[in-house]
Design an enzyme around this catalytic site. Structure first.
Site, PDB file in Angstrom:
ATOM      1  N   GLU A  53       7.085  -4.976   1.783  1.00 19.28           N
ATOM      2  CA  GLU A  53       6.144  -5.496   2.786  1.00 19.28           C
ATOM      3  C   GLU A  53       5.244  -6.472   2.032  1.00 19.28           C
ATOM      4  O   GLU A  53       4.351  -6.048   1.292  1.00 19.28           O
ATOM      5  CB  GLU A  53       5.303  -4.355   3.368  1.00 19.28           C
ATOM      6  CG  GLU A  53       6.085  -3.352   4.186  1.00 19.28           C
ATOM      7  CD  GLU A  53       6.494  -3.907   5.536  1.00 19.28           C
ATOM      8  OE1 GLU A  53       5.972  -4.950   5.945  1.00 19.28           O
ATOM      9  OE2 GLU A  53       7.365  -3.295   6.176  1.00 19.28           O
ATOM     10  N   LEU A  54       5.471  -7.764   2.226  1.00 23.38           N
ATOM     11  CA  LEU A  54       4.818  -8.753   1.346  1.00 23.38           C
ATOM     12  C   LEU A  54       3.795  -9.592   2.108  1.00 23.38           C
ATOM     13  O   LEU A  54       3.294  -9.196   3.142  1.00 23.38           O
ATOM     14  CB  LEU A  54       5.895  -9.612   0.676  1.00 23.38           C
ATOM     15  CG  LEU A  54       7.009  -8.805  -0.026  1.00 23.38           C
ATOM     16  CD1 LEU A  54       8.062  -9.716  -0.615  1.00 23.38           C
ATOM     17  CD2 LEU A  54       6.423  -7.869  -1.094  1.00 23.38           C
ATOM     18  N   CYS A  70      -2.694  -8.463   5.833  1.00 27.72           N
ATOM     19  CA  CYS A  70      -1.455  -9.238   5.723  1.00 27.72           C
ATOM     20  C   CYS A  70      -1.101  -9.869   7.068  1.00 27.72           C
ATOM     21  O   CYS A  70      -0.421 -10.887   7.111  1.00 27.72           O
ATOM     22  CB  CYS A  70      -0.327  -8.346   5.237  1.00 27.72           C
ATOM     23  SG  CYS A  70      -0.159  -6.879   6.239  1.00 27.72           S
ATOM     24  N   LYS A 115       1.841   5.287  -6.230  1.00 29.87           N
ATOM     25  CA  LYS A 115       0.984   4.540  -7.157  1.00 29.87           C
ATOM     26  C   LYS A 115       0.079   3.639  -6.299  1.00 29.87           C
ATOM     27  O   LYS A 115       0.516   2.622  -5.765  1.00 29.87           O
ATOM     28  CB  LYS A 115       1.834   3.698  -8.115  1.00 29.87           C
ATOM     29  CG  LYS A 115       1.015   3.006  -9.184  1.00 29.87           C
ATOM     30  CD  LYS A 115       0.912   1.537  -8.844  1.00 29.87           C
ATOM     31  CE  LYS A 115      -0.014   0.775  -9.740  1.00 29.87           C
ATOM     32  NZ  LYS A 115      -1.369   0.638  -9.180  1.00 29.87           N
ATOM     33  N   PRO A 116      -1.198   4.011  -6.140  1.00 28.74           N
ATOM     34  CA  PRO A 116      -2.097   3.189  -5.322  1.00 28.74           C
ATOM     35  C   PRO A 116      -2.618   1.996  -6.120  1.00 28.74           C
ATOM     36  O   PRO A 116      -2.438   1.934  -7.341  1.00 28.74           O
ATOM     37  CB  PRO A 116      -3.242   4.159  -5.014  1.00 28.74           C
ATOM     38  CG  PRO A 116      -3.285   5.064  -6.210  1.00 28.74           C
ATOM     39  CD  PRO A 116      -1.870   5.187  -6.725  1.00 28.74           C
ATOM     40  N   ALA A 117      -3.289   1.068  -5.440  1.00 27.73           N
ATOM     41  CA  ALA A 117      -3.896  -0.072  -6.132  1.00 27.73           C
ATOM     42  C   ALA A 117      -5.036   0.413  -7.024  1.00 27.73           C
ATOM     43  O   ALA A 117      -5.754   1.354  -6.669  1.00 27.73           O
ATOM     44  CB  ALA A 117      -4.423  -1.071  -5.109  1.00 27.73           C
ATOM     45  N   SER A 118      -5.233  -0.257  -8.153  1.00 23.69           N
ATOM     46  CA  SER A 118      -6.271   0.171  -9.107  1.00 23.69           C
ATOM     47  C   SER A 118      -7.675  -0.009  -8.540  1.00 23.69           C
ATOM     48  O   SER A 118      -8.601   0.675  -8.962  1.00 23.69           O
ATOM     49  CB  SER A 118      -6.137  -0.631 -10.407  1.00 23.69           C
ATOM     50  OG  SER A 118      -4.905  -0.348 -11.000  1.00 23.69           O
ATOM     51  N   GLY A 143       2.493  -5.326  -0.925  1.00 16.96           N
ATOM     52  CA  GLY A 143       1.615  -6.121  -1.778  1.00 16.96           C
ATOM     53  C   GLY A 143       2.007  -7.580  -1.713  1.00 16.96           C
ATOM     54  O   GLY A 143       2.607  -8.038  -0.734  1.00 16.96           O
ATOM     55  N   SER A 144       1.703  -8.304  -2.773  1.00 15.00           N
ATOM     56  CA  SER A 144       1.911  -9.752  -2.750  1.00 15.00           C
ATOM     57  C   SER A 144       3.389 -10.117  -2.892  1.00 15.00           C
ATOM     58  O   SER A 144       4.182  -9.363  -3.470  1.00 15.00           O
ATOM     59  CB  SER A 144       1.115 -10.395  -3.889  1.00 15.00           C
ATOM     60  OG  SER A 144       1.565  -9.861  -5.114  1.00 15.00           O
ATOM     61  N   GLU A 163      -1.877 -17.871   1.876  1.00 15.32           N
ATOM     62  CA  GLU A 163      -2.725 -16.800   2.416  1.00 15.32           C
ATOM     63  C   GLU A 163      -4.189 -17.019   2.044  1.00 15.32           C
ATOM     64  O   GLU A 163      -4.489 -17.385   0.908  1.00 15.32           O
ATOM     65  CB  GLU A 163      -2.280 -15.475   1.785  1.00 15.32           C
ATOM     66  CG  GLU A 163      -1.598 -14.563   2.731  1.00 15.32           C
ATOM     67  CD  GLU A 163      -1.258 -13.219   2.081  1.00 15.32           C
ATOM     68  OE1 GLU A 163      -1.091 -13.129   0.853  1.00 15.32           O
ATOM     69  OE2 GLU A 163      -1.134 -12.247   2.837  1.00 15.32           O
ATOM     70  N   ASN A 214      -5.931  -3.310   0.383  1.00 13.07           N
ATOM     71  CA  ASN A 214      -6.610  -3.802   1.597  1.00 13.07           C
ATOM     72  C   ASN A 214      -6.657  -2.764   2.720  1.00 13.07           C
ATOM     73  O   ASN A 214      -7.625  -2.726   3.472  1.00 13.07           O
ATOM     74  CB  ASN A 214      -6.029  -5.144   2.057  1.00 13.07           C
ATOM     75  CG  ASN A 214      -4.584  -5.072   2.423  1.00 13.07           C
ATOM     76  OD1 ASN A 214      -3.859  -4.177   1.990  1.00 13.07           O
ATOM     77  ND2 ASN A 214      -4.128  -6.008   3.227  1.00 13.07           N
TER      78      ASN A 214
HETATM   79  P1  NAP Z   1      -0.630  -6.954  -5.399  1.00 10.75           P
HETATM   80  O1  NAP Z   1      -1.427  -7.574  -6.463  1.00 10.75           O
HETATM   81  O2  NAP Z   1       0.796  -7.344  -5.259  1.00 10.75           O
HETATM   82  O3  NAP Z   1      -0.754  -5.375  -5.633  1.00 10.75           O
HETATM   83  C1  NAP Z   1      -0.128  -4.443  -4.798  1.00 10.75           C
HETATM   84  C2  NAP Z   1       0.255  -3.232  -5.606  1.00 10.75           C
HETATM   85  O4  NAP Z   1       1.208  -3.608  -6.593  1.00 10.75           O
HETATM   86  C3  NAP Z   1      -0.904  -2.589  -6.365  1.00 10.75           C
HETATM   87  O5  NAP Z   1      -0.723  -1.191  -6.404  1.00 10.75           O
HETATM   88  C4  NAP Z   1      -0.747  -3.179  -7.752  1.00 10.75           C
HETATM   89  O6  NAP Z   1      -1.293  -2.387  -8.780  1.00 10.75           O
HETATM   90  C5  NAP Z   1       0.759  -3.205  -7.873  1.00 10.75           C
HETATM   91  N1  NAP Z   1       1.261  -4.117  -8.895  1.00 10.75           N
HETATM   92  C6  NAP Z   1       0.603  -5.105  -9.565  1.00 10.75           C
HETATM   93  N2  NAP Z   1       1.426  -5.674 -10.477  1.00 10.75           N
HETATM   94  C7  NAP Z   1       2.613  -5.033 -10.374  1.00 10.75           C
HETATM   95  C8  NAP Z   1       3.857  -5.164 -11.047  1.00 10.75           C
HETATM   96  N3  NAP Z   1       4.052  -6.074 -11.979  1.00 10.75           N
HETATM   97  N4  NAP Z   1       4.866  -4.364 -10.659  1.00 10.75           N
HETATM   98  C9  NAP Z   1       4.693  -3.443  -9.682  1.00 10.75           C
HETATM   99  N5  NAP Z   1       3.533  -3.255  -9.035  1.00 10.75           N
HETATM  100  C10 NAP Z   1       2.508  -4.048  -9.368  1.00 10.75           C
HETATM  101  O7  NAP Z   1      -1.243  -7.166  -3.966  1.00 10.75           O
HETATM  102  P2  NAP Z   1      -2.730  -6.889  -3.504  1.00 10.75           P
HETATM  103  O8  NAP Z   1      -3.567  -7.984  -4.003  1.00 10.75           O
HETATM  104  O9  NAP Z   1      -3.119  -5.489  -3.832  1.00 10.75           O
HETATM  105  O10 NAP Z   1      -2.568  -6.934  -1.933  1.00 10.75           O
HETATM  106  C11 NAP Z   1      -2.669  -8.101  -1.206  1.00 10.75           C
HETATM  107  C12 NAP Z   1      -1.287  -8.627  -0.870  1.00 10.75           C
HETATM  108  O11 NAP Z   1      -0.559  -7.608  -0.198  1.00 10.75           O
HETATM  109  C13 NAP Z   1      -1.347  -9.786   0.093  1.00 10.75           C
HETATM  110  O12 NAP Z   1      -0.405 -10.745  -0.268  1.00 10.75           O
HETATM  111  C14 NAP Z   1      -0.984  -9.148   1.426  1.00 10.75           C
HETATM  112  O13 NAP Z   1      -0.455 -10.021   2.371  1.00 10.75           O
HETATM  113  C15 NAP Z   1       0.004  -8.137   0.994  1.00 10.75           C
HETATM  114  N6  NAP Z   1       0.103  -7.100   2.017  1.00 10.75           N
HETATM  115  C16 NAP Z   1       1.241  -7.010   2.752  1.00 10.75           C
HETATM  116  C17 NAP Z   1       1.339  -6.059   3.753  1.00 10.75           C
HETATM  117  C18 NAP Z   1       2.574  -5.924   4.589  1.00 10.75           C
HETATM  118  O14 NAP Z   1       2.704  -4.903   5.261  1.00 10.75           O
HETATM  119  N7  NAP Z   1       3.482  -6.884   4.605  1.00 10.75           N
HETATM  120  C19 NAP Z   1       0.271  -5.215   4.000  1.00 10.75           C
HETATM  121  C20 NAP Z   1      -0.877  -5.341   3.228  1.00 10.75           C
HETATM  122  C21 NAP Z   1      -0.942  -6.282   2.222  1.00 10.75           C
HETATM  123  P3  NAP Z   1      -2.717  -2.732  -9.444  1.00 10.75           P
HETATM  124  O15 NAP Z   1      -3.700  -2.653  -8.347  1.00 10.75           O
HETATM  125  O16 NAP Z   1      -2.859  -1.665 -10.451  1.00 10.75           O
HETATM  126  O17 NAP Z   1      -2.603  -4.116 -10.024  1.00 10.75           O
END
Ligand code: NAP
Length: 473
Positions: free
Chosen positions: A246-247, A280, A171-174, A224-225, A377, A148
């Protein structure tokens, strides 16, 4: 078109496997990026470990100079990098430019902080002893970032880790790796020593398993999530691996009847619709005191109707596409669920016809607390609004969430402002302010929104060990 190579061990590396990056504005293919299997991640960790002694031995000032060079290169290539962010993420170009500018600012902030990894001297209580507290870099850091804010949330980890003296593997998001390839080019231009910064792309679960299980990787920092954060916590148990997390968030906005309503409308709109609602810290639920509820709704809807939805590269666009079909389907499902529970759609509410994953800018009124969007969310340009009566009730409803990342409140009552800052359960609180984040203040969540803080003087702590040294004279 050749797949973009990865930056590993100080070199650009082409591999046989790739992933495809799409433009969410039209579904078209933007390019390909190489991917790596788990053994290559293990090699990257070994190379980072080999680079650690020389990197940590540099003075903070010298490491800060490297960060300044990366910042200068990022700034020089700012237009190209911002365009890339818009193409792969969809956000309006002006917001991508803002993301690049904030990344530059983070790098410069931590370039300065590199000189301030202070320990302390503690008074002794036994004759003939002295006590000091020293801070030392933790070692190889693995950073996992989301799509995001694909650049700035990665930089928020990389800059403090490098400043602290730690090599980093990102490792960035795919969905959005392209801007991080450009970032790696900036690192290369700044001539960081081999292995101090590396970029890996590939299957998240495999890469994370190596980060978790390899003892040379000493820290994982993740944005991430909450669900993936929980899986990292489980995976970290065996090796007792330190995590910064940071979730997810679910920010409430409280608008009191003493607030400047124009300011509240503008602040709530920016907190909600910035980044197409995919933030987030996005306003997820808006509570308005009953005496100004109708007036707020009228002004808010009038403002939201002016927001232009479209391809982020088009001039004047303020809301881009959702990242993918899944994100759009989730938002439409939440709208349907809220309407079933009695909410009224005041504007928007539907998919924009045509290519791309666009949702109309949406405002829902009278949304009950039982609606899904009031608990989970949304991550879309959809604002649920409802009324409240008293301050205590507003705080209680704001805090009734498993998340605690951010909260916003609009009031002109100074006493109330202090009560809110003390009682709201959120890591960052915007009082009459819809854009609270800044390099020099800590950022992070309470409850299921995470562990630890990024940015501010707290930002480097995640990458430093604290040691007590007792000296008998
Ligand atoms: P996500 O699905 O959790 O993905 C985040 C990162 O984790 C990506 O690089 C993803 O890789 C990787 N990932 C996926 N499965 C994994 C696993 N099993 N083990 C380790 N890493 C894994 O989250 P998102 O959809 O990209 O981002 C949205 C979420 O992030 C929302 O919930 C948002 O609130 C949260 N967020 C939080 C903050 C904060 O600062 N608190 C800031 C921004 C976003 P792939 O892309 O390759 O799947």
């Amino acid at each position: 078109m050749n797949a973009r190579p990865l930056y590993l061990g100080g070199q650009w590396r082409q591999t046989d496997t790739t992933l495809t990056v799409l433009n969410p504005s039209n579904g078209e293919k933007l390019g390909e990026v190489c991917t790596v299997p788990r053994p290559v991640v293990a090699q990257a960790i070994a190379d980072a470990h080999a680079a650690f002694p020389a990197w940590r031995a540099l003075t903070g000032k010298a490491r800060g100079e490297y960060l300044r060079k990366i910042a200068a290169e990022l700034e020089r290539r700012g237009d190209e990098i911002a365009r890339t962010i818009t193409l792969e993420n969809g956000k309006p170009l002006a917001q991508s430019q803002g993301e690049v500018a904030m990344s530059v600012d983070h790098l410069r902030w931590f370039a300065e902080e590199a000189r301030r990894a202070y320990g302390r001297t503690v008074p002794n209580q036994v004759d003939g002893k002295r006590h000091i507290v020293v801070k030392t870099p933790i070692g190889v850091v693995a950073a996992i970032s989301p799509w995001n804010f694909p650049l700035v949330l990665a930089v928020r980890k990389i800059a403090p880790a490098l400043a602290a003296g730690c090599p980093v593997i990102l490792k960035p998001a795919s969905a959005t790796p392209l801007c991080t390839v450009l970032f790696a080019e900036c690192v290369e231009a700044a001539r960081l020593p081999c292995g101090v910064f590396q970029l890996v792309v590939g299957r998240a679960a495999d890469i994370a398993a190596e980060f978790l299980e390899n003892p040379l990787c000493r820290k994982i920092t993740f944005t991430g999530s909450t669900e993936v954060g929980q899986s990292l916590i489980r995976g970290a148990a065996q090796g007792v691996k330190p995590l910064s997390l940071e979730l997810g968030g679910h920010a409430p906005v409280l608008v009191f009847d003493d607030a400047d309503l124009n300011r509240a409308v503008e602040g709530a709109a920016i907190a909600k619709f910035r980044n197409t609602g995919q933030s987030c810290i996005a306003a997820n639920r808006i509570y308005v005191q009953r005496a100004v509820y109708a007036e707020f709704l009228e002004r808010f809807v009038a403002h939201v109707r002016t927001l232009k939805v479209g391809d982020g590269l088009e001039p004047g666009v303020q809301i881009g596409p959702l990242i993918n079909e899944e994100g759009l389907a989730k938002a439409l499902g939440q709208i349907e669920n809220a309407v079933k529970k009695g909410a009224r759609v005041l504007c928007g509410g539907k998919r924009v016809p045509g290519r791309g994953t666009f949702l109309e800018a949406t405002v829902l009124a009278d949304v009950p607390d039982s609606a899904e969007c009031m608990r989970e969310e949304t991550f879309a340009p959809m604002a649920p609004v409802c009324a409240f009566d008293t301050e205590d009730e507003a705080i209680e409803r704001a805090n009734a969430s498993r998340f605690g990342l951010s909260a916003y409140a609009f009031t002109n009552d100074i006493g109330r402002a202090f009560r809110l800052m003390e009682r709201l359960e959120a890591g960052s609180i915007g009082l009459n302010d819809g854009v609270p984040t800044t390099s020099q203040c800590p950022f992070g969540g309470l409850k299921q929104s995470g562990w630890g803080r990024e940015l501010g003087i707290e930002g480097m702590d995640a990458f430093l060990e604290t040691k007590h040294v007792s000296i008998a004279l």
